[in-house]
Design an enzyme around this catalytic site. Sequence first.
Site, PDB file in Angstrom:
ATOM      1  NE  ARG A 109      96.678  88.332  45.636  1.00 39.15           N
ATOM      2  CZ  ARG A 109      96.420  88.568  44.363  1.00 39.15           C
ATOM      3  NH1 ARG A 109      96.781  87.696  43.443  1.00 39.15           N
ATOM      4  NH2 ARG A 109      95.785  89.660  44.000  1.00 39.15           N
ATOM      5  CE  LYS A 153      94.638  88.247  35.427  1.00 39.55           C
ATOM      6  NZ  LYS A 153      95.891  87.864  36.107  1.00 39.55           N
ATOM      7  CB  THR A 154      94.613  82.682  39.022  1.00 43.48           C
ATOM      8  OG1 THR A 154      95.457  83.826  38.916  1.00 43.48           O
ATOM      9  CG2 THR A 154      95.431  81.519  39.543  1.00 43.48           C
ATOM     10  CG  HIS A 198      97.514  92.117  34.324  1.00 43.73           C
ATOM     11  ND1 HIS A 198      96.428  92.647  34.998  1.00 43.73           N
ATOM     12  CD2 HIS A 198      98.148  91.320  35.226  1.00 43.73           C
ATOM     13  CE1 HIS A 198      96.416  92.209  36.237  1.00 43.73           C
ATOM     14  NE2 HIS A 198      97.445  91.389  36.384  1.00 43.73           N
ATOM     15  NE  ARG A 228      99.144  95.798  42.544  1.00 47.41           N
ATOM     16  CZ  ARG A 228      98.555  96.878  42.079  1.00 47.41           C
ATOM     17  NH1 ARG A 228      99.210  98.035  42.010  1.00 47.41           N
ATOM     18  NH2 ARG A 228      97.289  96.836  41.660  1.00 47.41           N
ATOM     19  CB  SER A 255      92.305  91.428  41.470  1.00 46.46           C
ATOM     20  OG  SER A 255      92.230  90.643  42.624  1.00 46.46           O
ATOM     21  CG  ASP A 257      99.388  88.145  37.146  1.00 51.52           C
ATOM     22  OD1 ASP A 257      98.199  88.464  36.937  1.00 51.52           O
ATOM     23  OD2 ASP A 257     100.191  88.886  37.734  1.00 51.52           O
ATOM     24  CE  LYS A 271     100.580  92.194  39.383  1.00 54.83           C
ATOM     25  NZ  LYS A 271     100.278  91.476  38.107  1.00 54.83           N
TER      26      LYS A 271
END
Length: 558
Positions: free
Chosen positions: A348, A268-269, A246, A84, A264, A283, A227
């Site tokens: 990704r 988390k994932t 988030h 991003r 990141s 997410d 996003k």
Amino acid sequence: MLERHLGSGCFDKIKPEMYCLTTTKKLTMSETSFSLEEYNIHPRKIIRNASPSVLYEEALTYEADATISSAGALIVSSYEKTGRSPKDKRIVEYPDIMEDVWWGDINMGMDEETFMIARGRAVDYLNTCERVYVVDGFAGWDPKYRLKIRIVATRPYHALFMHNMLIRPSTEELADYGDPDYVIFNAGRFPANPLTKHMTSRTSVELSFDRKEFVILGTEYAGEMKKGVFTIMNYIMPKQGVLSMHSSANVGKSGDVAVFFGLSGTGKTTLSADPKRQLIGDDEHCWTDNGIFNIEGGCYAKCINLSEEKEPDIFRAIRFGTVLENVDYDEETHIVDYDGTSHTENTRASYPNDFILNAKIPCVGGHPQNIIFLTCDAFGVLPPVSKLSSSQAMYHFISGYTAKVAGTEMGVTEPEATFSACFGAAFMVWHPSKYAKLLAERIEKNGTSVWLVNTGWSGGGYGEGERMSLKYTRSIVDAILDGSLKNTPSVNNELFGFEVPTECPNVPDEIMQPRRTWSDANAYDQAALKLANMFKENFKQFEEGSSQEIVQAGPNVS
């Protein structure tokens, strides 16, 4: 080579028809009234809500670098931008939102005239394109709160990405779709004019809440669209008394919901994709008076160092229909090298939620019993798990701490503390206290337990200690979720104030208290004090909007 992957007959040029996701019939322009005339966009061919098969064919025909992995995923490149561009994001300033928005380095303003110049530039570029791809979908699994989102893009890759990331309408829902609530014009192949007011580069990402439009110029990174939708939800939901988060979330067999916050690289994932629990989402979620719902229709997982052994659910989700961004692969076999970083470390995979075998569809759940704040502490200071009081939960939620390590960015030569309010400041539109108050209300009302879990270093900081074993972190999370960690002995960490469990099933006792893992206890004390002062310094910006109880819930450096 492509025929080997798809079979004969798949290379015919796409006929000048419109494809619809929910039917195998090809709809010619004379058979549908759909157009983009209301936006003054009139390409020769509009391909709306196409199936993954059609978008594969489009990508292989019209995108120079698109190919297919040995597992069947579509491999694509986002070219120059592989992440991003937060410094190029702007929000149009209108009188009725000026008091709402947390203006500053995160939410930078621009005037409507400049927005319209950029919008006109995007529309002009879209009108030069023979083929335009439209994706109409939903954001939010709860029908009461969901938004209709329209994507207008020039790359099949972007269409397939958002086909995965938005909630896909049924045939009936698409037929009755009507006007969208928000439109994203993705003209990322065309640059912004850096000489235009408010432009800082040839990249521009702009949101108008008044026009309900989002414009992308100068970046082909698909995550900007995802996003962008999250930013929209982060403004609208709190206005309705709903907490946008988030976070990832999953649910156990007994219906117990867990929510994972983390920046990141914190896990988390990975940790939410638990084969023993159903995945609600990886997410973005909202917490209403009735429970939680996922905002998205898909997952967007980091692929760096991915392996079937460590992350089987994510590894197996990468198949036909998945988008693989910027990965290295063998030119002959098309086997992906997940350790490769020739393009970026931010590789990704985007895939629909139901590619995870134990996904919960629809992606909704009850009120969370446990909330887990994930941090990757590269200083090796924080315990692998700590129990937080209500005020400590608010303090660490507003702080949103993790750390970068050497080598991840140019100029980073030693561990660097990163604080991102609400574990996602880049996407928060209101002041962090708005989200913190909503979280506090829901935690108190539902008796939710909050934990801080360190997935970073143990036995020393980065370069001296070792990264916390994923096996141990999973055991800690399991003990949180089955309730056993609540009943274990604990000690108070005098510096940070939280309670630290001293034992956990399947985790060595010596790991539970980090000071004992360092060879030099004095060095640990110095590192801990340094990190505590970083917390205090960062929180100064939030003291004015926080209660004294929350301010005092931070480290005691006196």
